[in-house]
Design an enzyme around this catalytic site. Structure first.
Site, PDB file in Angstrom:
ATOM      1  CG  LEU A  23      16.917   7.395  69.308  1.00  0.00           C
ATOM      2  CD1 LEU A  23      16.156   5.885  69.043  1.00  0.00           C
ATOM      3  CD2 LEU A  23      17.547   7.731  67.848  1.00  0.00           C
ATOM      4  CG  HIS A 136      11.486   8.783  72.299  1.00  0.00           C
ATOM      5  ND1 HIS A 136      11.399   7.782  71.435  1.00  0.00           N
ATOM      6  CD2 HIS A 136      12.600   8.509  72.904  1.00  0.00           C
ATOM      7  CE1 HIS A 136      12.410   7.088  71.407  1.00  0.00           C
ATOM      8  NE2 HIS A 136      13.218   7.480  72.550  1.00  0.00           N
ATOM      9  CG  HIS A 137      12.533   9.497  65.658  1.00  0.00           C
ATOM     10  ND1 HIS A 137      11.150   9.482  64.916  1.00  0.00           N
ATOM     11  CD2 HIS A 137      13.519   9.747  65.018  1.00  0.00           C
ATOM     12  CE1 HIS A 137      11.645   9.897  63.558  1.00  0.00           C
ATOM     13  NE2 HIS A 137      12.910   9.620  63.632  1.00  0.00           N
ATOM     14  CB  THR A 138       8.330   6.108  70.306  1.00  0.00           C
ATOM     15  OG1 THR A 138       8.499   7.180  71.144  1.00  0.00           O
ATOM     16  CG2 THR A 138       9.450   5.201  70.057  1.00  0.00           C
TER      17      THR A 138
END
Length: 190
Positions: A23, A136-138
């Site tokens: 991701l 990262h998408h976080t």
């Protein structure tokens, strides 16, 4: 420490559910001229590190996941872990770059470190080089990723900055920030 929100926890769990899922969000900039040397790159990255503490933080889970994961400062942060340099094989064209980007994007980021990486790609045909930035998408979404990249540049100089509503049919003025010489050539006009 700041706990991750439910959506970010979901991103981690989705990635954990299948070893073939990454991701990470990525952007590729193709830039004219020679690639920056280590010192130029370090100066540019230090600017972003000063502005965004999250770039020095990693995700930490609690034992047995008794509470949600949280962001914590990486006590062993090393910028060198987040920078890769590589060169394209001959002829150094767009097909070779696309293949490299596909490989880079699918590789998972190491959760023992802050979840981002920059890859400098040299020997691109036409006296160019490329920069692959992944996070990262976080850490980022589309808008926060743009904001992050803009933070590596100084604000505009000279005339006051103009703004326009977000409309693809509108004549969007382009801000001229004081970026390193190699980032100026990477910008596209809207």
């Amino acid at each position: 420490m700041t706990h991750l929100g439910p959506l970010d926890i979901g991103f981690l769990e989705l990635e954990d559910s299948d070893p073939h899922i990454s991701l990470a969000i990525g952007v590729v900039a193709i830039i004219a001229g020679p690639a920056p040397n280590q010192q130029e790159l370090r100066i540019w990255l230090d600017r972003g590190l000063e502005s965004h503490a999250r770039l020095r933080q990693r995700v930490r889970r609690t034992p047995l996941d008794v509470s949600g994961p949280a962001w914590e400062d990486d006590p062993h942060f090393a910028l060198a872990h987040h920078i890769r340099r590589t060169a394209l094989p001959e002829p150094g064209g767009e097909p070779q770059l696309r293949e490299l980007v596909a490989t880079e994007i699918t590789e998972r980021l190491d959760r023992d470190h802050p979840l981002w990486r920059i890859t400098i790609v040299e020997h691109l045909a036409g006296d160019r080089w490329a920069m692959i930035v992944r996070a990262h998408h976080t850490m980022v979404d589309g808008i926060s990723g743009i904001t992050l990249l803009e933070s590596f540049c100084d604000g505009p100089t000279g005339a006051a900055e103009r703004t326009a509503p977000w409309d693809s049919s509108a004549d969007m003025p382009w801000r001229e920030p004081n970026c390193p010489r190699w980032t100026r050539s990477a910008r596209r006009r809207a």
